[in-house]
Design a protein around this motif. Sequence first.
Motif, PDB file in Angstrom:
ATOM      1  N   PHE A 131       0.806  -1.223   0.000  1.00  0.00           N
ATOM      2  CA  PHE A 131       0.000   0.000   0.000  1.00  0.00           C
ATOM      3  C   PHE A 131       0.843   1.279   0.000  1.00  0.00           C
ATOM      4  O   PHE A 131       0.578   2.206  -0.789  1.00  0.00           O
ATOM      5  CB  PHE A 131      -0.956   0.008   1.193  1.00  0.00           C
ATOM      6  CG  PHE A 131      -2.141  -0.920   1.026  1.00  0.00           C
ATOM      7  CD1 PHE A 131      -2.589  -1.286  -0.229  1.00  0.00           C
ATOM      8  CD2 PHE A 131      -2.815  -1.419   2.130  1.00  0.00           C
ATOM      9  CE1 PHE A 131      -3.671  -2.139  -0.399  1.00  0.00           C
ATOM     10  CE2 PHE A 131      -3.895  -2.275   1.978  1.00  0.00           C
ATOM     11  CZ  PHE A 131      -4.328  -2.639   0.715  1.00  0.00           C
ATOM     12  N   PRO A 132       1.847   1.412   0.868  1.00  0.00           N
ATOM     13  CA  PRO A 132       2.625   2.660   0.880  1.00  0.00           C
ATOM     14  C   PRO A 132       3.326   2.928  -0.447  1.00  0.00           C
ATOM     15  O   PRO A 132       3.503   4.095  -0.827  1.00  0.00           O
ATOM     16  CB  PRO A 132       3.650   2.418   2.006  1.00  0.00           C
ATOM     17  CG  PRO A 132       3.011   1.392   2.875  1.00  0.00           C
ATOM     18  CD  PRO A 132       2.278   0.489   1.927  1.00  0.00           C
ATOM     19  N   PHE A 133       3.720   1.877  -1.151  1.00  0.00           N
ATOM     20  CA  PHE A 133       4.421   2.056  -2.425  1.00  0.00           C
ATOM     21  C   PHE A 133       3.446   2.360  -3.557  1.00  0.00           C
ATOM     22  O   PHE A 133       3.784   3.069  -4.506  1.00  0.00           O
ATOM     23  CB  PHE A 133       5.242   0.805  -2.750  1.00  0.00           C
ATOM     24  CG  PHE A 133       6.294   0.510  -1.721  1.00  0.00           C
ATOM     25  CD1 PHE A 133       7.522   1.151  -1.767  1.00  0.00           C
ATOM     26  CD2 PHE A 133       6.051  -0.388  -0.693  1.00  0.00           C
ATOM     27  CE1 PHE A 133       8.498   0.892  -0.815  1.00  0.00           C
ATOM     28  CE2 PHE A 133       7.015  -0.658   0.265  1.00  0.00           C
ATOM     29  CZ  PHE A 133       8.243  -0.008   0.212  1.00  0.00           C
ATOM     30  N   VAL A 134       2.221   1.833  -3.449  1.00  0.00           N
ATOM     31  CA  VAL A 134       1.196   2.125  -4.459  1.00  0.00           C
ATOM     32  C   VAL A 134       0.862   3.608  -4.457  1.00  0.00           C
ATOM     33  O   VAL A 134       0.710   4.244  -5.506  1.00  0.00           O
ATOM     34  CB  VAL A 134      -0.073   1.295  -4.194  1.00  0.00           C
ATOM     35  CG1 VAL A 134      -1.214   1.758  -5.112  1.00  0.00           C
ATOM     36  CG2 VAL A 134       0.195  -0.186  -4.417  1.00  0.00           C
ATOM     37  N   PHE A 135       0.786   4.180  -3.260  1.00  0.00           N
ATOM     38  CA  PHE A 135       0.388   5.589  -3.129  1.00  0.00           C
ATOM     39  C   PHE A 135       1.588   6.521  -2.932  1.00  0.00           C
ATOM     40  O   PHE A 135       1.414   7.701  -2.643  1.00  0.00           O
ATOM     41  CB  PHE A 135      -0.577   5.741  -1.950  1.00  0.00           C
ATOM     42  CG  PHE A 135      -1.846   4.952  -2.109  1.00  0.00           C
ATOM     43  CD1 PHE A 135      -2.822   5.370  -3.014  1.00  0.00           C
ATOM     44  CD2 PHE A 135      -2.061   3.780  -1.405  1.00  0.00           C
ATOM     45  CE1 PHE A 135      -3.997   4.642  -3.179  1.00  0.00           C
ATOM     46  CE2 PHE A 135      -3.227   3.045  -1.563  1.00  0.00           C
ATOM     47  CZ  PHE A 135      -4.199   3.483  -2.456  1.00  0.00           C
ATOM     48  N   SER A 136       2.800   5.974  -3.099  1.00  0.00           N
ATOM     49  CA  SER A 136       4.033   6.769  -2.979  1.00  0.00           C
ATOM     50  C   SER A 136       4.062   7.594  -1.701  1.00  0.00           C
ATOM     51  O   SER A 136       4.385   8.791  -1.703  1.00  0.00           O
ATOM     52  CB  SER A 136       4.183   7.691  -4.202  1.00  0.00           C
ATOM     53  OG  SER A 136       4.222   6.942  -5.396  1.00  0.00           O
ATOM     54  N   LEU A 137       3.721   6.959  -0.605  1.00  0.00           N
ATOM     55  CA  LEU A 137       3.684   7.645   0.676  1.00  0.00           C
ATOM     56  C   LEU A 137       5.102   7.846   1.215  1.00  0.00           C
ATOM     57  O   LEU A 137       6.007   7.058   0.916  1.00  0.00           O
ATOM     58  CB  LEU A 137       2.868   6.823   1.688  1.00  0.00           C
ATOM     59  CG  LEU A 137       1.402   6.604   1.324  1.00  0.00           C
ATOM     60  CD1 LEU A 137       0.728   5.698   2.354  1.00  0.00           C
ATOM     61  CD2 LEU A 137       0.662   7.932   1.236  1.00  0.00           C
ATOM     62  N   PRO A 138       5.312   8.918   1.987  1.00  0.00           N
ATOM     63  CA  PRO A 138       6.638   9.145   2.568  1.00  0.00           C
ATOM     64  C   PRO A 138       6.992   8.032   3.563  1.00  0.00           C
ATOM     65  O   PRO A 138       6.108   7.481   4.213  1.00  0.00           O
ATOM     66  CB  PRO A 138       6.492  10.496   3.273  1.00  0.00           C
ATOM     67  CG  PRO A 138       5.014  10.653   3.509  1.00  0.00           C
ATOM     68  CD  PRO A 138       4.357   9.984   2.352  1.00  0.00           C
TER      69      PRO A 138
END
Length: 243
Positions: free
Chosen positions: A177-184
């Motif tokens: 999930f964090p990589f899908v949405f390019s989260l910090p």
Amino acid sequence: MPMQGLEHSHKPKDIASRLATGPDASYLRDWIYGGIDGAVTTFAIVAGSVGASLSPKVILILGVANLLADGFSMAAANYSGSKSENEDFARLKAVEEKHIRFEPTGEAEEIRQIFKSKGFHGDDLETLVRLITSNKAAWIDTMMQGEYGMSDAGRAPLKAAFYTFAAFLLFGAVPLFPFVFSLPSSAILATALTAIAFFAIGSFRSIWSQRSWISCGVETTAIGMAAAGIAYLAGHGLQSLLT
């Protein structure tokens, strides 16, 4: 209504209704195995890729590829395994039917020894043998359970495969999930989310256990994070050696 503290009613009508449908096949292990394996393998890829300093795009590609390929592979293996168990049950049942037809005395002796090992003796034992061997279906069911440890609550292979694949996708997607949405701080966030997923799986498992939900959750989290730690160290170590 069942008495307080009891899991179901023991009134004759309720007992008859409950037993009429026969035992239900359990697919708990398919959910648990699929969920844990999905979270472990996908997060292991994420951790190993982060340890090797790969880009978020590459991490996402590797993670999704694992999610689909490994999830399908595990579901297919579970389908084959469940189907093999059902076929083995049918084979052994046919063996017992043949033995009862051609060697009923020997099969009756097996019934006698099964219940003798359970503590029955004398007239009570002989009465049990006579009653069970007077009903072919009961005779075969008793032999399947007593000799092979198998019951007729067969698991549907397609259901087993579906539950495994569904749980694999559901929990295996969490680390991505964090990589899908390019989260910090995607790697840190993926670690936290995966730990929560592991704990949720373990806590859910406690419904079928006598242990507390905290104990089951902590155990599952420890297993999952240990696997992820190994993957991270392997990725980081190989990256250091090859550069």
